[in-house]
Scaffold this active site. Sequence first.
Site, PDB file in Angstrom:
ATOM      1  N   CYS A  88       0.900  -1.040  -0.026  1.00 11.12           N
ATOM      2  CA  CYS A  88      -0.059  -0.002  -0.011  1.00 11.12           C
ATOM      3  C   CYS A  88       0.856   1.055   0.073  1.00 11.12           C
ATOM      4  CB  CYS A  88      -0.803  -0.052   1.189  1.00 11.12           C
ATOM      5  SG  CYS A  88      -2.022   1.372   1.247  1.00 11.12           S
ATOM      6  N   CYS A 238      -3.316   6.848  -4.924  1.00  6.95           N
ATOM      7  CA  CYS A 238      -2.930   5.296  -4.923  1.00  6.95           C
ATOM      8  C   CYS A 238      -1.606   5.129  -5.169  1.00  6.95           C
ATOM      9  CB  CYS A 238      -3.841   4.620  -5.703  1.00  6.95           C
ATOM     10  SG  CYS A 238      -3.881   2.853  -5.230  1.00  6.95           S
TER      11      CYS A 238
HETATM   12  O1  PYC Z   1      -1.856   3.690  -2.088  1.00  5.34           O
HETATM   13  O2  PYC Z   1      -1.286   1.859  -2.884  1.00  5.34           O
HETATM   14  C1  PYC Z   1      -1.968   2.502  -2.166  1.00  5.34           C
HETATM   15  C2  PYC Z   1      -3.155   2.173  -1.789  1.00  5.34           C
HETATM   16  C3  PYC Z   1      -4.016   0.945  -2.278  1.00  5.34           C
HETATM   17  C4  PYC Z   1      -5.270   0.687  -1.730  1.00  5.34           C
HETATM   18  C5  PYC Z   1      -5.468   2.011  -1.013  1.00  5.34           C
HETATM   19  N1  PYC Z   1      -4.327   2.676  -1.195  1.00  5.34           N
END
Ligand code: PYC
Length: 312
Positions: A88, A238
């Site tokens: 994550c 993300c």
């Molecule tokens: O930032 O990799 C990330 C992530 C995955 C799910 C929520 N955030």
Amino acid sequence: MRRIEVIDTHTGGEPTRVVHAGGPPLPDGSLTERRQAFRQQYDEYRSAIVNEPRGSDVMVGALLCPPVDPTCVAGVIFFNNVGYLGMCGHGTIGVAVALGHLGRIVAGRHKLETPVGVIAFDYDGRSRVTLENVPSYRFRTGVTVPVEGHGPITGDVAWGGNWFFLVGEHGQSLTVDRAEALTDFTWRIREALVREGVTGEDGAEIDHVELFGPPVDPANDSRNFVLCPGKAYDRSPCGTGTSAKLACLAAAGELAEGDVWRQESLVGSAFEGQYRLEAGRCIPLITGKAYVNAEATLLLDPEDPFEMGIRR
Ligand code: PYC
């Protein structure tokens, strides 16, 4: 009463609840083995920590544990409202800032051990973190699936520490007031991937769907919407999704090694991404900021019918 000590952070609007004491008594073993024990024997802790009434569908948990690799400052297992994550990115940035807040690290270079590999990161001593993600790659390109109510949708399948289906052409405008419609659309894409048997390598389930569109801030290169496994959308750009995007750009020859890609999220936060090549493999570098929201003790009262959270 059980007590669980946490530090709550957010990275570009996406929360991470870092558990630093009182978590499940996982056995020794690799991070993958410990994640398996967490899943099989202590899953109720996951629900107690991130699900309602103490958390929400958006909350990502990060359990700190002793690393196997002594060069790492900590081991970490990420989890969410429905299960466990390989890696994550926003969570790693949150963990780094929480470790700084706890006085366990100072500004400089450090490493974290995760179930999918060792992640190095640079921390500025306050809020800014650059992480070096696991090698990322585009697995399939130009995959078309029939999406109920929307017709054929084409995208790429890529790994960035989690599996993603990345879609550039979709006719949706990526604005926060459309979050529900975007969630419905991307969930239908996810269902279509399952129906059509489209997977990551070795049959791995694709549990993140990512849409791209033009940025609102002209300083950025692109805006995204990322559907997470438990149907919440990522408020941050993300980290693993940006890594998957960098791998696709690299594979398509659309971004050179060392050039910067600024990825904007649905809520307007941004990560700076770039990659370097190591033995031909794409190593994404993701920079973002996290802030501490709370230091707290979660109380688990055996008389509380929702002691272990509302299970999902
Ligand atoms: O930032 O990799 C990330 C992530 C995955 C799910 C929520 N955030």
